[in-house]
Design an enzyme around this catalytic site. Structure first.
Site, PDB file in Angstrom:
ATOM      1  N   HIS A  68      40.387  36.024  78.600  1.00  0.00           N
ATOM      2  CA  HIS A  68      40.061  36.649  77.312  1.00  0.00           C
ATOM      3  C   HIS A  68      39.764  38.135  77.485  1.00  0.00           C
ATOM      4  O   HIS A  68      40.119  38.942  76.635  1.00  0.00           O
ATOM      5  CB  HIS A  68      38.869  35.935  76.661  1.00  0.00           C
ATOM      6  CG  HIS A  68      39.227  34.631  76.023  1.00  0.00           C
ATOM      7  ND1 HIS A  68      38.635  34.170  74.873  1.00  0.00           N
ATOM      8  CD2 HIS A  68      40.135  33.688  76.364  1.00  0.00           C
ATOM      9  CE1 HIS A  68      39.160  32.987  74.529  1.00  0.00           C
ATOM     10  NE2 HIS A  68      40.064  32.677  75.432  1.00  0.00           N
ATOM     11  N   ASP A  69      39.117  38.488  78.592  1.00  0.00           N
ATOM     12  CA  ASP A  69      38.838  39.906  78.812  1.00  0.00           C
ATOM     13  C   ASP A  69      40.141  40.693  78.915  1.00  0.00           C
ATOM     14  O   ASP A  69      40.349  41.676  78.201  1.00  0.00           O
ATOM     15  CB  ASP A  69      38.006  40.101  80.092  1.00  0.00           C
ATOM     16  CG  ASP A  69      37.538  41.547  80.235  1.00  0.00           C
ATOM     17  OD1 ASP A  69      37.341  42.212  79.189  1.00  0.00           O
ATOM     18  OD2 ASP A  69      37.365  42.022  81.367  1.00  0.00           O
ATOM     19  N   GLY A  74      42.522  44.817  77.395  1.00  0.00           N
ATOM     20  CA  GLY A  74      42.531  45.118  78.824  1.00  0.00           C
ATOM     21  C   GLY A  74      41.336  44.579  79.596  1.00  0.00           C
ATOM     22  O   GLY A  74      40.296  44.238  79.028  1.00  0.00           O
ATOM     23  N   SER A  78      35.028  44.155  78.074  1.00  0.00           N
ATOM     24  CA  SER A  78      34.670  44.230  76.645  1.00  0.00           C
ATOM     25  C   SER A  78      34.213  42.863  76.136  1.00  0.00           C
ATOM     26  O   SER A  78      33.428  42.772  75.199  1.00  0.00           O
ATOM     27  CB  SER A  78      35.844  44.754  75.811  1.00  0.00           C
ATOM     28  OG  SER A  78      36.990  43.961  76.025  1.00  0.00           O
ATOM     29  N   GLU A  90      33.140  41.574  70.539  1.00  0.00           N
ATOM     30  CA  GLU A  90      34.134  40.505  70.718  1.00  0.00           C
ATOM     31  C   GLU A  90      33.492  39.116  70.686  1.00  0.00           C
ATOM     32  O   GLU A  90      34.121  38.141  70.290  1.00  0.00           O
ATOM     33  CB  GLU A  90      34.885  40.689  72.055  1.00  0.00           C
ATOM     34  CG  GLU A  90      35.914  41.794  72.028  1.00  0.00           C
ATOM     35  CD  GLU A  90      36.715  41.912  73.328  1.00  0.00           C
ATOM     36  OE1 GLU A  90      36.784  40.939  74.104  1.00  0.00           O
ATOM     37  OE2 GLU A  90      37.257  43.001  73.570  1.00  0.00           O
ATOM     38  N   HIS A 196      44.810  25.623  83.103  1.00  0.00           N
ATOM     39  CA  HIS A 196      44.257  24.445  82.427  1.00  0.00           C
ATOM     40  C   HIS A 196      44.229  23.225  83.356  1.00  0.00           C
ATOM     41  O   HIS A 196      44.024  22.112  82.899  1.00  0.00           O
ATOM     42  CB  HIS A 196      45.023  24.155  81.127  1.00  0.00           C
ATOM     43  CG  HIS A 196      44.786  25.184  80.059  1.00  0.00           C
ATOM     44  ND1 HIS A 196      45.449  25.198  78.865  1.00  0.00           N
ATOM     45  CD2 HIS A 196      43.937  26.242  80.018  1.00  0.00           C
ATOM     46  CE1 HIS A 196      45.032  26.227  78.120  1.00  0.00           C
ATOM     47  NE2 HIS A 196      44.109  26.874  78.798  1.00  0.00           N
ATOM     48  N   THR A 197      44.395  23.432  84.623  1.00  0.00           N
ATOM     49  CA  THR A 197      44.102  22.414  85.633  1.00  0.00           C
ATOM     50  C   THR A 197      42.584  22.269  85.788  1.00  0.00           C
ATOM     51  O   THR A 197      42.099  21.334  86.400  1.00  0.00           O
ATOM     52  CB  THR A 197      44.732  22.792  86.995  1.00  0.00           C
ATOM     53  OG1 THR A 197      44.423  21.778  87.943  1.00  0.00           O
ATOM     54  CG2 THR A 197      44.195  24.123  87.543  1.00  0.00           C
ATOM     55  N   THR A 256      42.676  15.278  87.780  1.00  0.00           N
ATOM     56  CA  THR A 256      41.863  15.964  88.806  1.00  0.00           C
ATOM     57  C   THR A 256      41.158  17.160  88.149  1.00  0.00           C
ATOM     58  O   THR A 256      41.494  18.322  88.412  1.00  0.00           O
ATOM     59  CB  THR A 256      42.745  16.464  89.988  1.00  0.00           C
ATOM     60  OG1 THR A 256      43.804  17.294  89.446  1.00  0.00           O
ATOM     61  CG2 THR A 256      43.373  15.325  90.764  1.00  0.00           C
ATOM     62  N   ASP A 261      44.817  22.578  91.137  1.00  0.00           N
ATOM     63  CA  ASP A 261      46.022  22.053  91.780  1.00  0.00           C
ATOM     64  C   ASP A 261      47.157  22.048  90.757  1.00  0.00           C
ATOM     65  O   ASP A 261      47.003  22.613  89.671  1.00  0.00           O
ATOM     66  CB  ASP A 261      45.755  20.636  92.340  1.00  0.00           C
ATOM     67  CG  ASP A 261      45.292  19.668  91.253  1.00  0.00           C
ATOM     68  OD1 ASP A 261      45.409  19.991  90.047  1.00  0.00           O
ATOM     69  OD2 ASP A 261      44.804  18.579  91.591  1.00  0.00           O
TER      70      ASP A 261
END
Ligand code: HEM
Ligand SMILES: *[C@@H]1O[C@H](CO)[C@@H](O)[C@H](O)[C@H]1NC(C)=O
Ligand SMILES: *[C@@H]1O[C@H](CO)[C@@H](O)[C@H](O)[C@H]1NC(C)=O
Length: 340
Positions: A68-69, A74, A78, A90, A196-197, A256, A261
């Site tokens: 998100h940063d 950038g 922030s 933010e 998203h592992t 997992t 992984d």
């Protein structure tokens, strides 16, 4: 007086100024703190690994906050600025509401330790980048070297996150366009989605996939048909009270969950993707071959993830006078001291 020569030296200055402007990113260097704070990276590693051991959800949280940063104005910390009595930040955006407190706490602890050792030297943007990298490595993912010297932002806009971040129900063409607008390829998008592992998502982020009204009683499954039926059933059960209890969250990678992984990609092939944006990477013909490749070969995933996150880590960085080194990560240096 030779006006022609004057004119051309003026032009040379302009050319030099442009050259400086386009190479500011190159001012990031691997050993940026070697003289001013040689133990910076070790201090950060120590603090965040302790935090991760006591609170294993830290890694996912910090990695998401880092995304998100960098994606919003950038990699400039922030995202860390807390709203104050004087200004929103933010953190007020809808897209920031589920950013976990443990992630901010990990950064605060590291920064506090750094301020004792070498006050006013190490930027919050660098702390966040290093913390995210260390936590990826600690949970089993690749190590990647980072260039340092990011400055911290002088602004944090409450409107920016919702304008710049993808939603869990964005289509793949939309994801591709949003990432391409920031210089990321389809391959970067798929590799980075492999983050998203780790971690969780709240039921509201995927509720429309599992609680569907069947129109006309056609006997269709009351869930997204791309979803594995047993998985959908399990999620319906886990989320049955989510409107009353919006804190309910489930693992992004059901197999997992705490390990960095390539299981996320294996899951997608089996209809075990949690968010619509996850599962659609397997449905869309442009991204499917990449999912297939990473599911079959973790080494390939790690190499591409490392390349893509290094690219993410230099998005819109600020150097020189475009930023500052904050004393506190949640506050601009210029802020009035809070009362009370
Ligand atoms: C491709 C577009 C993406 C979308 C639409 C998306 C969306 C989301 C959503 C909705 C959640 C659940 C938040 C919650 O309910 O608490 C989440 C979690 C997470 N995201 Fe993403 N994300 C994307 C890409 C990324 C990228 C590029 C990274 C990092 C490189 C990342 C890292 C994470 C992590 C680690 C979590 C788990 C956070 C936790 O457990 O606290 N995501 N994401
Ligand atoms: C996607 O999700 C957002 C917020 O979570 C919601 O406002 C919007 O209506 C959704 N869009 C679609 C097409 O379902
Ligand atoms: C997996 O990917 C790596 C890196 O791209 C490659 O060197 C290796 O040969 C691949 N392994 C297999 C079994 O395809």
């Amino acid at each position: 007086m030779d006006t022609h020569r004057l004119h051309s030296s003026g032009l040379l200055l302009v050319v030099l100024a442009v050259a400086v402007a386009v190479t500011t990113e190159a001012k990031l260097v691997p050993n940026f703190y070697s003289k001013t704070c040689p133990s910076a990276e070790r201090i950060i590693a120590d603090v965040v690994s302790q935090k991760q051991l006591s609170q294993p959800t830290t890694a996912a949280g910090v990695l998401r906050v880092f995304f998100h940063d960098c994606f919003v104005s950038g990699c400039d910390a922030s995202v860390l600025v807390a709203p104050s009595a004087f200004a929103r930040s933010e953190r007020d955006a809808a897209q920031s509401q589920s950013l976990p407190g443990d992630a901010f706490e990990a950064v605060t602890r590291a920064k506090t330790a750094l301020e004792l050792e070498c006050p006013g030297v190490v930027s919050c943007a660098d702390v966040l980048a290093i913390a995210a990298r260390d936590l990826v490595t600690m949970t089993g993912g690749p190590f990647y070297p980072l260039r340092l010297g990011r400055k911290d932002a002088l602004a944090s806009s409450p409107a920016a996150p919702d304008a710049e971040l993808p939603l869990a129900n964005s289509t793949v063409p939309r994801l591709i366009a949003m990432f391409a607008a920031k210089g990321f390829t389809d391959q970067d998008l798929v590799a980075l989605s492999g983050a998203h592992t780790l971690g969780f998502a709240h039921c509201s982020e995927f509720a429309d996939r599992i609680f569907r009204r069947t129109k006309g009683g056609g006997g269709a499954a009351p869930h997204d048909p791309t979803m594995n039926p047993a998985y959908a059933k399990g999620l319906q059960d886990a989320c049955k009270n989510y409107l009353r209890d919006p804190t309910v969250a489930v693992f992004n990678d059901i197999m997992t969950p705490g390990k960095f992984d390539n299981m996320y990609f294996v899951n997608l092939q089996r209809g075990l993707g949690l968010l619509s944006t996850d599962q659609e990477l397997w449905t869309d013909p442009r991204t499917r071959p990449l999912v297939q490749r990473y599911a079959a070969n973790q080494t390939a995933f790690f190499a591409d993830f490392a390349r893509a996150i290094v690219k993410l880590s230099v998005q819109g960085v600020k150097t020189g006078r475009d930023g500052e080194v904050r004393r506190r990560c949640d506050m601009f240096n210029g802020n009035p001291v809070p009362r009370g």
